[in-house]
Scaffold this active site. Structure first.
Site, PDB file in Angstrom:
ATOM      1  N   SER A   1      10.363  -2.451  -2.048  1.00  0.00           N
ATOM      2  CA  SER A   1       9.242  -3.302  -1.623  1.00  0.00           C
ATOM      3  C   SER A   1       9.534  -3.924  -0.274  1.00  0.00           C
ATOM      4  O   SER A   1       8.627  -4.196   0.498  1.00  0.00           O
ATOM      5  CB  SER A   1       9.043  -4.462  -2.598  1.00  0.00           C
ATOM      6  OG  SER A   1       8.903  -4.018  -3.900  1.00  0.00           O
ATOM      7  N   ASN A  12       2.044  -6.259   0.904  1.00  0.00           N
ATOM      8  CA  ASN A  12       2.925  -7.433   0.806  1.00  0.00           C
ATOM      9  C   ASN A  12       2.970  -8.227   2.103  1.00  0.00           C
ATOM     10  O   ASN A  12       3.085  -9.452   2.083  1.00  0.00           O
ATOM     11  CB  ASN A  12       4.337  -7.023   0.383  1.00  0.00           C
ATOM     12  CG  ASN A  12       4.394  -6.689  -1.096  1.00  0.00           C
ATOM     13  OD1 ASN A  12       3.450  -6.962  -1.829  1.00  0.00           O
ATOM     14  ND2 ASN A  12       5.491  -6.103  -1.534  1.00  0.00           N
ATOM     15  N   GLU A  51       1.658   3.170  -1.205  1.00  0.00           N
ATOM     16  CA  GLU A  51       1.871   3.171   0.233  1.00  0.00           C
ATOM     17  C   GLU A  51       2.894   4.266   0.543  1.00  0.00           C
ATOM     18  O   GLU A  51       4.020   4.241   0.025  1.00  0.00           O
ATOM     19  CB  GLU A  51       2.382   1.795   0.692  1.00  0.00           C
ATOM     20  CG  GLU A  51       1.328   0.703   0.542  1.00  0.00           C
ATOM     21  CD  GLU A  51       1.848  -0.709   0.755  1.00  0.00           C
ATOM     22  OE1 GLU A  51       1.022  -1.607   0.949  1.00  0.00           O
ATOM     23  OE2 GLU A  51       3.076  -0.931   0.710  1.00  0.00           O
ATOM     24  N   HIS A  56       5.711   3.430  -2.110  1.00  0.00           N
ATOM     25  CA  HIS A  56       5.672   2.089  -2.693  1.00  0.00           C
ATOM     26  C   HIS A  56       4.517   1.982  -3.680  1.00  0.00           C
ATOM     27  O   HIS A  56       3.351   1.867  -3.298  1.00  0.00           O
ATOM     28  CB  HIS A  56       5.542   1.042  -1.572  1.00  0.00           C
ATOM     29  CG  HIS A  56       5.639  -0.356  -2.048  1.00  0.00           C
ATOM     30  ND1 HIS A  56       4.861  -1.372  -1.569  1.00  0.00           N
ATOM     31  CD2 HIS A  56       6.425  -0.916  -3.011  1.00  0.00           C
ATOM     32  CE1 HIS A  56       5.165  -2.495  -2.198  1.00  0.00           C
ATOM     33  NE2 HIS A  56       6.107  -2.239  -3.072  1.00  0.00           N
TER      34      HIS A  56
END
Ligand SMILES: NC(=O)c1ccc[n+]([C@@H]2O[C@H](COP(=O)([O-])OP(=O)(O)OC[C@H]3O[C@@H](n4cnc5c(N)ncnc54)[C@H](O)[C@@H]3O)[C@@H](O)[C@H]2O)c1
Length: 282
Positions: free
Chosen positions: A119, A190, A152, A140
């Site tokens: 992450s 994120n 991702e 991801h």
């Protein structure tokens, strides 16, 4: 290259979910964790999710059995030698991931794609541990991986177009919604969501709002499907604090640092849903 056989290393929360996505979409999948006990726990989790899908008539019993039959589990990394794609989902620390990639490179075919589900770490730094960094990319997934569609697909500095494109197409065939991006801290979601959730938590104290009212405000005023406090509870306070610290260390923006209130909750063991208490009680 058409990806047929997938290896998943680390069968915790994310790895078990990723293995489920893979077997459900028709791919032979080999999962590897450190003990038979962890492996069997992951199989149990996958079995439970699939049984629930059968009960809800979203899947036939025959499809569930076929999906489970595509899953094999091992404690030996050597069993991943014939995989076309290996997705790593072990602890979020650079050194063990680099070791794992060096080991995978030794074991897997030279044309295999090696993907990390990190992450917050740099995919390029993980790739540096190998002699074929062009085969290393990020994939991801989001938690829970079988439910959330986004993946991702992260292009590291040396990733080849072929590795990125093959992984993208595999994710589409696995029923996901892949989005490509470069290897920048926090990638897409994120990078945006972590500081935003931190702002939400700071507003609790600044504007003297209760978690219930903040969630009411953001669901009704901004159309969020879930309130920010409920979301942080679902993610886990510890995971969110860790991700905030990593993003803050990488980019240095104050909003990215975890708010004191969350650090205090973590200290008290109030980790959200998984501990039974966070902003709300479960
Ligand atoms: N939990 C999330 O919300 C989330 C979301 C997206 C990405 N991620 C990333 O996914 C990765 C895994 O996270 P998680 O939440 O599933 O962690 P987890 O702690 O639930 O699972 C990690 C698993 O890896 C295993 N493991 C450790 N070293 C290993 C090794 N050398 N070989 C094989 N297995 C090994 C552990 O036994 C454990 O079962 C991390 O990089 C994390 O940052 C997590």
């Amino acid at each position: 290259m058409e990806i047929r056989t997938v290896g998943v290393v680390g069968l915790g929360t994310m790895g078990a979910g990723i293995a489920q996505v893979s077997v459900q979409s028709g791919h032979e999948t080999i999962g590897r964790d450190v003990s038979d006990e962890v492996n069997e726990r992951a199989r149990g989790t996958i079995e439970r999710y699939l049984s629930r899908a059968v009960e809800k008539e979203r899947m036939s019993a025959a499809d569930k059995d076929a999906a489970l039959a595509r899953l094999s589990l091992t404690t030996s990394l050597d069993d991943l030698a014939d995989c076309d794609l290996v997705i790593e989902a072990i602890v979020e620390e650079l050194a063990p991931k680099q070791e794992m990639f060096a080991e995978l490179e030794r074991i897997c075919r030279p044309d295999a794609i090696l993907a990390t589900n990190t992450s917050a770490l740099s995919v390029s730094k993980i790739a540096e541990a190998t002699k074929r960094p062009e085969r290393v990319i990020g994939m991801h997934f989001f938690n829970p991986a079988p439910v959330l569609a986004l993946v991702e697909i992260v292009r590291a500095e040396q990733s080849s177009d072929e590795a990125v494109d093959d992984a993208y197409r595999w994710a589409e065939r696995a029923g996901k919604q892949p989005v490509g991006c470069n290897d920048t801290p926090g990638f897409i979601v994120n990078r945006i969501l972590i500081p935003l959730l931190n702002d939400c938590v700071r507003v609790l104290d600044e504007a003297r709002v209760s978690p219930e009212d903040l969630d009411k405000a953001m669901t009704n005023g901004a159309g969020w499907p879930m309130g920010p406090c409920a979301l942080v509870d679902l993610v886990g306070i510890d995971i969110h604090v860790h991700a905030s610290e990593a993003l803050h260390a990488a980019l240095g923006e104050e909003r990215m640092a975890p708010p004191e209130r969350l650090v205090q909750m973590q200290r008290e063991g109030k980790l959200g849903r998984k501990s039974g208490e966070g902003f709300f009680s479960y």
